[in-house]
Design a protein around this motif. Sequence first.
Motif, PDB file in Angstrom:
ATOM      1  N   ILE A 155      -8.351  44.973 -31.635  1.00 24.99           N
ATOM      2  CA  ILE A 155      -8.835  43.685 -32.121  1.00 24.99           C
ATOM      3  C   ILE A 155      -9.958  43.897 -33.126  1.00 24.99           C
ATOM      4  O   ILE A 155     -10.883  44.672 -32.874  1.00 24.99           O
ATOM      5  CB  ILE A 155      -9.328  42.825 -30.936  1.00 24.99           C
ATOM      6  N   PRO A 156      -9.909  43.241 -34.279  1.00 24.91           N
ATOM      7  CA  PRO A 156     -10.988  43.391 -35.263  1.00 24.91           C
ATOM      8  C   PRO A 156     -12.345  42.980 -34.676  1.00 24.91           C
ATOM      9  O   PRO A 156     -12.404  42.171 -33.748  1.00 24.91           O
ATOM     10  CB  PRO A 156     -10.576  42.435 -36.391  1.00 24.91           C
ATOM     11  N   LYS A 157     -13.407  43.539 -35.225  1.00 20.47           N
ATOM     12  CA  LYS A 157     -14.747  43.195 -34.735  1.00 20.47           C
ATOM     13  C   LYS A 157     -15.063  41.724 -34.977  1.00 20.47           C
ATOM     14  O   LYS A 157     -15.798  41.105 -34.228  1.00 20.47           O
ATOM     15  CB  LYS A 157     -15.785  44.089 -35.403  1.00 20.47           C
ATOM     16  N   LYS A 158     -14.514  41.189 -36.035  1.00 21.36           N
ATOM     17  CA  LYS A 158     -14.629  39.749 -36.282  1.00 21.36           C
ATOM     18  C   LYS A 158     -13.393  39.285 -37.034  1.00 21.36           C
ATOM     19  O   LYS A 158     -12.748  40.064 -37.748  1.00 21.36           O
ATOM     20  CB  LYS A 158     -15.895  39.416 -37.072  1.00 21.36           C
ATOM     21  N   LEU A 159     -13.060  38.025 -36.850  1.00 21.67           N
ATOM     22  CA  LEU A 159     -11.891  37.471 -37.519  1.00 21.67           C
ATOM     23  C   LEU A 159     -12.217  37.154 -38.970  1.00 21.67           C
ATOM     24  O   LEU A 159     -13.303  36.678 -39.297  1.00 21.67           O
ATOM     25  CB  LEU A 159     -11.421  36.207 -36.805  1.00 21.67           C
ATOM     26  N   GLU A 160     -11.263  37.452 -39.854  1.00 21.77           N
ATOM     27  CA  GLU A 160     -11.451  37.119 -41.254  1.00 21.77           C
ATOM     28  C   GLU A 160     -11.491  35.606 -41.418  1.00 21.77           C
ATOM     29  O   GLU A 160     -10.841  34.864 -40.689  1.00 21.77           O
ATOM     30  CB  GLU A 160     -10.287  37.672 -42.087  1.00 21.77           C
ATOM     31  N   SER A 161     -12.270  35.169 -42.366  1.00 22.58           N
ATOM     32  CA  SER A 161     -12.309  33.740 -42.658  1.00 22.58           C
ATOM     33  C   SER A 161     -11.968  33.525 -44.125  1.00 22.58           C
ATOM     34  O   SER A 161     -12.270  34.353 -44.982  1.00 22.58           O
ATOM     35  CB  SER A 161     -13.685  33.155 -42.344  1.00 22.58           C
ATOM     36  N   ALA A 162     -11.328  32.423 -44.395  1.00 20.07           N
ATOM     37  CA  ALA A 162     -10.940  32.071 -45.755  1.00 20.07           C
ATOM     38  C   ALA A 162     -10.707  30.570 -45.788  1.00 20.07           C
ATOM     39  O   ALA A 162     -10.504  29.938 -44.741  1.00 20.07           O
ATOM     40  CB  ALA A 162      -9.670  32.816 -46.168  1.00 20.07           C
ATOM     41  N   PRO A 163     -10.759  29.964 -46.962  1.00 23.06           N
ATOM     42  CA  PRO A 163     -10.465  28.527 -47.055  1.00 23.06           C
ATOM     43  C   PRO A 163      -9.092  28.220 -46.466  1.00 23.06           C
ATOM     44  O   PRO A 163      -8.147  28.976 -46.675  1.00 23.06           O
ATOM     45  CB  PRO A 163     -10.497  28.259 -48.566  1.00 23.06           C
ATOM     46  N   PRO A 164      -8.978  27.136 -45.706  1.00 26.83           N
ATOM     47  CA  PRO A 164      -7.671  26.798 -45.121  1.00 26.83           C
ATOM     48  C   PRO A 164      -6.645  26.511 -46.200  1.00 26.83           C
ATOM     49  O   PRO A 164      -6.975  26.013 -47.288  1.00 26.83           O
ATOM     50  CB  PRO A 164      -7.984  25.547 -44.284  1.00 26.83           C
ATOM     51  N   LEU A 165      -5.398  26.843 -45.902  1.00 25.88           N
ATOM     52  CA  LEU A 165      -4.325  26.617 -46.865  1.00 25.88           C
ATOM     53  C   LEU A 165      -3.869  25.167 -46.814  1.00 25.88           C
ATOM     54  O   LEU A 165      -3.599  24.626 -45.736  1.00 25.88           O
ATOM     55  CB  LEU A 165      -3.144  27.543 -46.566  1.00 25.88           C
ATOM     56  N   ALA A 166      -3.775  24.572 -47.969  1.00 30.05           N
ATOM     57  CA  ALA A 166      -3.273  23.211 -48.053  1.00 30.05           C
ATOM     58  C   ALA A 166      -1.747  23.223 -47.985  1.00 30.05           C
ATOM     59  O   ALA A 166      -1.110  24.254 -48.183  1.00 30.05           O
ATOM     60  CB  ALA A 166      -3.735  22.567 -49.356  1.00 30.05           C
ATOM     61  N   GLU A 167      -1.182  22.065 -47.697  1.00 27.65           N
ATOM     62  CA  GLU A 167       0.282  21.959 -47.690  1.00 27.65           C
ATOM     63  C   GLU A 167       0.847  22.334 -49.056  1.00 27.65           C
ATOM     64  O   GLU A 167       1.881  22.991 -49.153  1.00 27.65           O
ATOM     65  CB  GLU A 167       0.713  20.540 -47.312  1.00 27.65           C
ATOM     66  N   ILE A 168       0.159  21.908 -50.114  1.00 21.79           N
ATOM     67  CA  ILE A 168       0.560  22.273 -51.469  1.00 21.79           C
ATOM     68  C   ILE A 168      -0.670  22.778 -52.213  1.00 21.79           C
ATOM     69  O   ILE A 168      -1.681  22.089 -52.294  1.00 21.79           O
ATOM     70  CB  ILE A 168       1.176  21.082 -52.230  1.00 21.79           C
ATOM     71  N   THR A 169      -0.590  24.016 -52.721  1.00 19.55           N
ATOM     72  CA  THR A 169      -1.658  24.601 -53.517  1.00 19.55           C
ATOM     73  C   THR A 169      -1.148  24.739 -54.939  1.00 19.55           C
ATOM     74  O   THR A 169      -0.143  25.410 -55.187  1.00 19.55           O
ATOM     75  CB  THR A 169      -2.069  25.985 -52.971  1.00 19.55           C
ATOM     76  N   GLY A 170      -1.837  24.098 -55.866  1.00 27.12           N
ATOM     77  CA  GLY A 170      -1.360  24.044 -57.235  1.00 27.12           C
ATOM     78  C   GLY A 170      -1.452  25.363 -57.968  1.00 27.12           C
ATOM     79  O   GLY A 170      -2.317  26.203 -57.695  1.00 27.12           O
TER      80      GLY A 170
END
Length: 432
Positions: A155-170
């Motif tokens: 298990i990673p020491k911490k979970l990666e974080s990133a902006p949530p994915l939208a249903e549609i990304t332009g």
Amino acid sequence: MSDRVEIDPFLDANQLTACVHCGLCLGACPTYLETGNENDSPRGRLYLMKGFLEQTIALTAKSVSHMDCCLGCRACETACPSGVKYGALLEDTRDHIEAHYKRSWFQWFLRRIVIEKFFPIPTRMKWLLAPAFLIRALKLEGCLPTYFRNALSLIPKKLESAPPLAEITGAVGEAKGKVGFIDGCVMNVMFQKTNYSTVQLLRHMEYDVVTPSSQGCCGALFSHGGNLKQARDSARRNIAAFEKLDLDTIIINAAGCGSTLKEYGHLLSLDPDWQKRAEAFSAKIKDLSEFLMEDDHFEKLKRLQKNEKTSGLDLAGNVTYHDACHLAHPQSITQQPRELIRNFCGDRFVELPESEICCGSAGSYNLTEPEMAGKLQTRKTRNILSTGAKTVITTNPGCLLQIRAGLNQSGNAPLRVGHLADWLWEQIDPTN
């Protein structure tokens, strides 16, 4: 009354007899390379399968253990001159075993509850990971039995974080089309940054990216673990989620998921209401590396590449690549990732000895068969260190976790282990 169990009708007996016992699979099989036991080779397991299904070999702890020990890496399919569909036979046989063989309470709980009820659902997976982070925070790892210490090391020491994915990304610029994206289970929890990098790469190829929230687990964890009913239900859910979106291409960045997604036609071959729909869906699935090497995408990537001297990126040191089994064997994708890497690092790319040999992750295999998984992890770690590379790139979440843990345990944690999508995005990311 006979106590013989009726043979499952979906098993392909002709495939069992297609093996000509030539032995070419032996050198490709990771477990045979470790044990030298014919029962742990593909042709030996085919013999066991035939015995199970004809009921001339009983389902005992010993005979089932040889099937459990199989990684399902399908390297034998690549080596086989007779075209034996070993992966399909293995999954059908495991489904048969799970229906007719009683496991220990621990293995039952691990397989049916932890792996099947928690892993495929991101919210539940986060619940499952919470105690692990607490144990680390309290520095209680040393109090755990060996099995749980090894599991915790993955298990990673911490979970990666990133902006949530939208249903549609332009798309960036005027869109020349739209593609679907499958965000996965483990990827969605432990590798959010990788999913973000993938979508950014697709945007910069000038595509709108559709990530439907109604999608779910691809079914790989179920099919590999002998629960084909649940795997088929997962397939139907994903087909229904994507088929109404009018997409020509659906992208996946996880090798293990990709091979299952591309085989929905086989998975639902006995369901007349879904077979054609499954085949149409699978025909649209492409691995990220496969997609980026098509059309003008590769040339577009090269035009976006930042100048190494002015980018500020630390690109020093050699780079090597580990073939994720289900990308290299069922999907036959080996050169595309290498070409993408070479484009950005040139002669700093070094081949990894035994790159095609499984690292021991194999989905949930490192949890159900930790002893063999550990041996293969050590073998992979040794080969990586022999390259002198500073960066190891691969294309599957399980491989990333397994290789990182192996390098950590060897005292070589500074080596970077990354997903191809993250590594590529770093090379062109205009925000860095």
